[in-house]
Design a protein around this motif. Structure first.
Motif, PDB file in Angstrom:
ATOM      1  N   LEU A 180      58.617  63.343  46.318  1.00 30.64           N
ATOM      2  CA  LEU A 180      58.991  61.989  45.938  1.00 30.64           C
ATOM      3  C   LEU A 180      57.711  61.173  45.912  1.00 30.64           C
ATOM      4  CD1 LEU A 180      61.112  59.668  45.530  1.00 30.64           C
ATOM      5  CD2 LEU A 180      61.080  59.411  48.031  1.00 30.64           C
ATOM      6  N   VAL A 181      57.464  60.451  44.815  1.00 30.24           N
ATOM      7  CA  VAL A 181      56.251  59.643  44.684  1.00 30.24           C
ATOM      8  C   VAL A 181      56.544  58.223  45.140  1.00 30.24           C
ATOM      9  CG1 VAL A 181      54.465  58.796  43.122  1.00 30.24           C
ATOM     10  CG2 VAL A 181      55.515  61.034  42.708  1.00 30.24           C
ATOM     11  N   LEU A 182      55.678  57.685  45.998  1.00 30.78           N
ATOM     12  CA  LEU A 182      55.721  56.278  46.400  1.00 30.78           C
ATOM     13  C   LEU A 182      54.403  55.667  45.963  1.00 30.78           C
ATOM     14  CD1 LEU A 182      57.347  54.061  47.891  1.00 30.78           C
ATOM     15  CD2 LEU A 182      56.058  54.668  49.952  1.00 30.78           C
ATOM     16  N   SER A 183      54.461  54.643  45.102  1.00 29.37           N
ATOM     17  CA  SER A 183      53.234  54.172  44.459  1.00 29.37           C
ATOM     18  C   SER A 183      53.121  52.658  44.469  1.00 29.37           C
ATOM     19  CB  SER A 183      53.179  54.670  43.006  1.00 29.37           C
ATOM     20  OG  SER A 183      53.980  53.845  42.179  1.00 29.37           O
ATOM     21  N   ALA A 184      51.903  52.202  44.209  1.00 26.81           N
ATOM     22  CA  ALA A 184      51.597  50.803  43.900  1.00 26.81           C
ATOM     23  C   ALA A 184      50.373  50.846  42.992  1.00 26.81           C
ATOM     24  CB  ALA A 184      51.317  49.998  45.166  1.00 26.81           C
ATOM     25  N   HIS A 185      50.094  49.747  42.283  1.00 23.02           N
ATOM     26  CA  HIS A 185      48.974  49.825  41.341  1.00 23.02           C
ATOM     27  C   HIS A 185      47.769  49.031  41.813  1.00 23.02           C
ATOM     28  CE1 HIS A 185      49.513  45.854  39.271  1.00 23.02           C
ATOM     29  NE2 HIS A 185      50.801  46.071  39.402  1.00 23.02           N
ATOM     30  N   LEU A 186      46.584  49.582  41.517  1.00 22.82           N
ATOM     31  CA  LEU A 186      45.321  49.019  41.973  1.00 22.82           C
ATOM     32  C   LEU A 186      44.849  47.838  41.142  1.00 22.82           C
ATOM     33  CD1 LEU A 186      43.461  52.394  42.550  1.00 22.82           C
ATOM     34  CD2 LEU A 186      43.903  50.696  44.339  1.00 22.82           C
ATOM     35  N   ASP A 187      45.139  47.831  39.850  1.00 24.84           N
ATOM     36  CA  ASP A 187      44.512  46.867  38.954  1.00 24.84           C
ATOM     37  C   ASP A 187      45.246  45.537  38.936  1.00 24.84           C
ATOM     38  OD1 ASP A 187      46.623  48.347  37.744  1.00 24.84           O
ATOM     39  OD2 ASP A 187      46.024  47.610  35.775  1.00 24.84           O
ATOM     40  N   SER A 188      44.527  44.512  38.495  1.00 26.56           N
ATOM     41  CA  SER A 188      45.109  43.197  38.233  1.00 26.56           C
ATOM     42  C   SER A 188      44.886  42.852  36.763  1.00 26.56           C
ATOM     43  CB  SER A 188      44.466  42.126  39.128  1.00 26.56           C
ATOM     44  OG  SER A 188      43.164  41.812  38.661  1.00 26.56           O
ATOM     45  N   VAL A 189      45.488  41.765  36.308  1.00 31.43           N
ATOM     46  CA  VAL A 189      45.330  41.364  34.906  1.00 31.43           C
ATOM     47  C   VAL A 189      44.050  40.572  34.674  1.00 31.43           C
ATOM     48  CG1 VAL A 189      47.821  41.268  34.560  1.00 31.43           C
ATOM     49  CG2 VAL A 189      46.596  39.179  35.182  1.00 31.43           C
ATOM     50  N   PHE A 190      43.347  40.219  35.736  1.00 35.33           N
ATOM     51  CA  PHE A 190      42.270  39.235  35.626  1.00 35.33           C
ATOM     52  C   PHE A 190      40.936  39.886  35.286  1.00 35.33           C
ATOM     53  CE2 PHE A 190      45.551  37.752  38.487  1.00 35.33           C
ATOM     54  CZ  PHE A 190      45.895  36.561  37.879  1.00 35.33           C
ATOM     55  N   PRO A 191      40.165  39.289  34.381  1.00 39.98           N
ATOM     56  CA  PRO A 191      38.902  39.894  33.948  1.00 39.98           C
ATOM     57  C   PRO A 191      37.836  39.829  35.029  1.00 39.98           C
ATOM     58  CG  PRO A 191      39.154  37.708  32.985  1.00 39.98           C
ATOM     59  CD  PRO A 191      40.446  38.016  33.674  1.00 39.98           C
ATOM     60  N   ALA A 192      36.816  40.636  34.841  1.00 36.77           N
ATOM     61  CA  ALA A 192      35.672  40.608  35.745  1.00 36.77           C
ATOM     62  C   ALA A 192      35.097  39.199  35.811  1.00 36.77           C
ATOM     63  CB  ALA A 192      34.617  41.601  35.273  1.00 36.77           C
ATOM     64  N   GLY A 193      34.694  38.794  36.999  1.00 41.45           N
ATOM     65  CA  GLY A 193      34.140  37.472  37.203  1.00 41.45           C
ATOM     66  C   GLY A 193      35.132  36.444  37.702  1.00 41.45           C
ATOM     67  N   THR A 194      36.433  36.789  37.709  1.00 43.23           N
ATOM     68  CA  THR A 194      37.449  35.875  38.225  1.00 43.23           C
ATOM     69  C   THR A 194      37.278  35.723  39.733  1.00 43.23           C
ATOM     70  OG1 THR A 194      39.013  36.571  36.517  1.00 43.23           O
ATOM     71  CG2 THR A 194      39.935  35.460  38.448  1.00 43.23           C
ATOM     72  N   ASP A 195      37.353  34.488  40.225  1.00 40.28           N
ATOM     73  CA  ASP A 195      37.276  34.229  41.660  1.00 40.28           C
ATOM     74  C   ASP A 195      38.577  34.695  42.313  1.00 40.28           C
ATOM     75  OD1 ASP A 195      36.971  33.314  44.244  1.00 40.28           O
ATOM     76  OD2 ASP A 195      36.698  31.204  43.709  1.00 40.28           O
ATOM     77  N   VAL A 196      38.488  35.701  43.167  1.00 43.05           N
ATOM     78  CA  VAL A 196      39.685  36.267  43.806  1.00 43.05           C
ATOM     79  C   VAL A 196      39.722  35.951  45.298  1.00 43.05           C
ATOM     80  CG1 VAL A 196      40.083  38.085  42.105  1.00 43.05           C
ATOM     81  CG2 VAL A 196      38.483  38.497  43.992  1.00 43.05           C
ATOM     82  N   THR A 197      39.022  34.920  45.705  1.00 39.61           N
ATOM     83  CA  THR A 197      39.046  34.504  47.102  1.00 39.61           C
ATOM     84  C   THR A 197      40.442  34.004  47.471  1.00 39.61           C
ATOM     85  OG1 THR A 197      36.737  33.809  46.947  1.00 39.61           O
ATOM     86  CG2 THR A 197      38.004  32.989  48.828  1.00 39.61           C
ATOM     87  N   VAL A 198      40.992  34.519  48.559  1.00 37.84           N
ATOM     88  CA  VAL A 198      42.314  34.096  49.024  1.00 37.84           C
ATOM     89  C   VAL A 198      42.156  32.832  49.867  1.00 37.84           C
ATOM     90  CG1 VAL A 198      44.349  34.734  50.365  1.00 37.84           C
ATOM     91  CG2 VAL A 198      43.147  36.471  49.018  1.00 37.84           C
ATOM     92  N   ARG A 199      42.965  31.831  49.562  1.00 39.42           N
ATOM     93  CA  ARG A 199      42.934  30.579  50.318  1.00 39.42           C
ATOM     94  C   ARG A 199      44.333  30.262  50.825  1.00 39.42           C
ATOM     95  NH1 ARG A 199      42.939  29.944  44.970  1.00 39.42           N
ATOM     96  NH2 ARG A 199      44.150  28.271  43.988  1.00 39.42           N
ATOM     97  N   ALA A 200      44.380  29.739  52.053  1.00 43.53           N
ATOM     98  CA  ALA A 200      45.651  29.339  52.651  1.00 43.53           C
ATOM     99  C   ALA A 200      46.032  27.964  52.140  1.00 43.53           C
ATOM    100  CB  ALA A 200      45.542  29.337  54.162  1.00 43.53           C
ATOM    101  N   ASP A 201      47.313  27.810  51.780  1.00 44.96           N
ATOM    102  CA  ASP A 201      47.848  26.542  51.302  1.00 44.96           C
ATOM    103  C   ASP A 201      49.195  26.347  51.993  1.00 44.96           C
ATOM    104  OD1 ASP A 201      48.665  24.293  49.950  1.00 44.96           O
ATOM    105  OD2 ASP A 201      48.821  25.244  47.984  1.00 44.96           O
ATOM    106  N   GLY A 202      49.155  25.795  53.215  1.00 42.35           N
ATOM    107  CA  GLY A 202      50.367  25.729  54.018  1.00 42.35           C
ATOM    108  C   GLY A 202      50.785  27.140  54.396  1.00 42.35           C
ATOM    109  N   ASP A 203      52.033  27.497  54.064  1.00 41.80           N
ATOM    110  CA  ASP A 203      52.496  28.852  54.359  1.00 41.80           C
ATOM    111  C   ASP A 203      52.294  29.799  53.179  1.00 41.80           C
ATOM    112  OD1 ASP A 203      54.402  27.792  52.667  1.00 41.80           O
ATOM    113  OD2 ASP A 203      56.124  28.537  53.807  1.00 41.80           O
ATOM    114  N   LEU A 204      51.521  29.366  52.192  1.00 37.00           N
ATOM    115  CA  LEU A 204      51.233  30.200  51.028  1.00 37.00           C
ATOM    116  C   LEU A 204      49.840  30.808  51.122  1.00 37.00           C
ATOM    117  CD1 LEU A 204      52.486  27.951  48.074  1.00 37.00           C
ATOM    118  CD2 LEU A 204      53.815  29.539  49.473  1.00 37.00           C
TER     119      LEU A 204
END
Length: 406
Positions: free
Chosen positions: A92-116
């Motif tokens: 049985l395969v259990l999977s998730a995908h590595l890629d995102s839709v965003f091009p190289a150079g996109t700022d992917v820094t995670v920021r907290a916004d309240g509970d988000l």
């Protein structure tokens, strides 16, 4: 093979009473902060289309730390690890995908916004990847051996121009999942939906080329942007089929070099989606006919073949459609696991890695990995961890109902 009927599945109420399953559930709750830390860390490793290598390396490290042996990256970049079962049979395969839709150079820094948590890709699919690690860790710490082997897979190329290249490779002859008995994709957040139908997609890059020239001296010569604009207008006014629906999106376009120059080239990228292959065929036929007509109108009166416009149409994506039957044990297990979580499930359609095994007749579904999310595929994408661990428990219970604890 998975169990032939629901009667072959372990009842979810019996499953939840087992001491080892309770231990695994407790571990998922106790390590929720670690799951979130992995989700944030993976989000902040850029993984644009065809640029997933660094995130893949980190995912391999995490799966190894979670107790999986022989973690490997295959020729196209998928990260795979087979967790043996008590029986030597199809996994049985259990999977998730590595890629995102965003091009190289996109700022992917995670920021907290309240509970988000806000960042491009923080839900799609860093949440699925983190959940994949957590399920592996919970199984290892609770010392659960399933009857059916489980192939953990983090795939490349699920989004956009990736065209499912990672999961295609898994299911090729000789691929790690070529003989898989079933497939579960963990994609994004959520608890309610069970994806049982694959939304097909056909994507095109259209290029119209001419001679170009001076905006005054060569005025009247065929203009590729004029022709493309007419074609887009005609496509936008086309009453697309509705049963089942066919969507048409002109997603990107461009051309030209200067405001005072006749363009030598115009291009556009288009996306058709439907559950019906016939409707996708109709969309492609309509696209080609409209382009031919628009270019013929622009070329009319121009006898010099060297000054006429040419058309190039390239298929850049072709996702198959597919269905997993509602009475499939895999679907029944997911529905039962969702109800056991206190949520009434809904079956739905989407375009995910599960499309490919569905198209091959292999039972396949897609599940959200808990929590909630919004603004997906935008730079304002957010994730909220309400019921986050419960979503991962749902995935674990679905796996155990069909793979069977030993």
């Amino acid at each position: 093979m998975l169990p032939d009927t629901m009667n072959g599945l372990l009842d979810v109420s019996r499953l939840l009473k087992r001491a080892d399953v309770r231990a695994a559930n407790d571990d998922i709750l106790a390590t929720d902060d670690q799951t979130l830390a992995h989700q944030i860390g993976l989000t902040e490793i850029p993984a644009p289309p065809f640029g997933e290598e660094n995130r893949g390396r980190r995912m391999a490290e995490l799966l190894d730390e979670a107790g999986l042996a022989n973690v490997q990256q295959d020729e196209v970049g998928n990260v795979v690890a087979l967790r043996p079962g008590a029986e030597d049979r199809e996994p049985l395969v259990l999977s998730a995908h590595l890629d995102s839709v965003f091009p190289a150079g996109t700022d992917v820094t995670v920021r907290a916004d309240g509970d988000l948590l806000r960042a491009p890709g923080v839900s799609d699919d860093a949440r699925g990847l983190a959940a994949l690690v957590t399920v592996a860790r919970a199984l290892s710490r609770a010392d659960i051996t399933t009857r059916i082997p489980i192939l953990f897979a983090a795939t490349v190329g699920e989004e956009g121009s990736g065209d499912l290249r990672g999961v295609r490779h898994l299911f090729e002859s000789g691929g790690a999942a070529a003989d898989a008995a079933g497939f579960i994709s963990l994609d994004g957040a959520g608890m309610k939906y069970v994806v049982t139908r694959g939304l097909g997609a056909r994507r095109f890059r259209v290029v119209l080329r001419g001679r170009g020239g001076h905006s005054w001296i060569d005025w009247g010569a065929p203009n590729p942007i004029h022709a493309l604009g007419r074609a887009v207008g005609a496509l936008a006014s086309w009453p697309t089929p509705t049963d089942p629906p066919l969507s048409l999106t002109v997603a990107r376009w461009g051309g030209g070099t200067s405001v005072n120059a006749l363009p030598a080239e115009a291009w556009a990228e288009l996306d058709f989606r439907s559950e019906s292959i016939r409707h996708l065929d109709d969309g492609e036929e309509r696209l080609r006919a409209v382009l031919d007509r628009s270019v013929a109108e622009e070329n009319s009166g121009v006898t010099d073949r060297g000054r006429q416009l040419d058309i190039e149409v390239t298929i850049v994506g072709n996702r198959p459609t597919g269905v997993t039957a509602l009475d499939s044990p895999l679907v029944e297990a997911a529905l039962a696991a969702t109800r056991a979580s206190g949520i009434e499930p809904e079956v739905t359609v989407s375009s995910t890695d599960a499309n490919l095994p569905m198209s091959l007749g292999i039972p396949a579904i897609t599940l959200g990995a808990g929590g909630s999310a919004g603004d997906v595929h935008t730079t304002d994408e957010w994730y909220r961890n309400t019921n986050g661990p419960v979503g991962i428990q749902r995935a674990l219970h679905t796996v155990l109902m069909v793979a069977g604890p030993g």
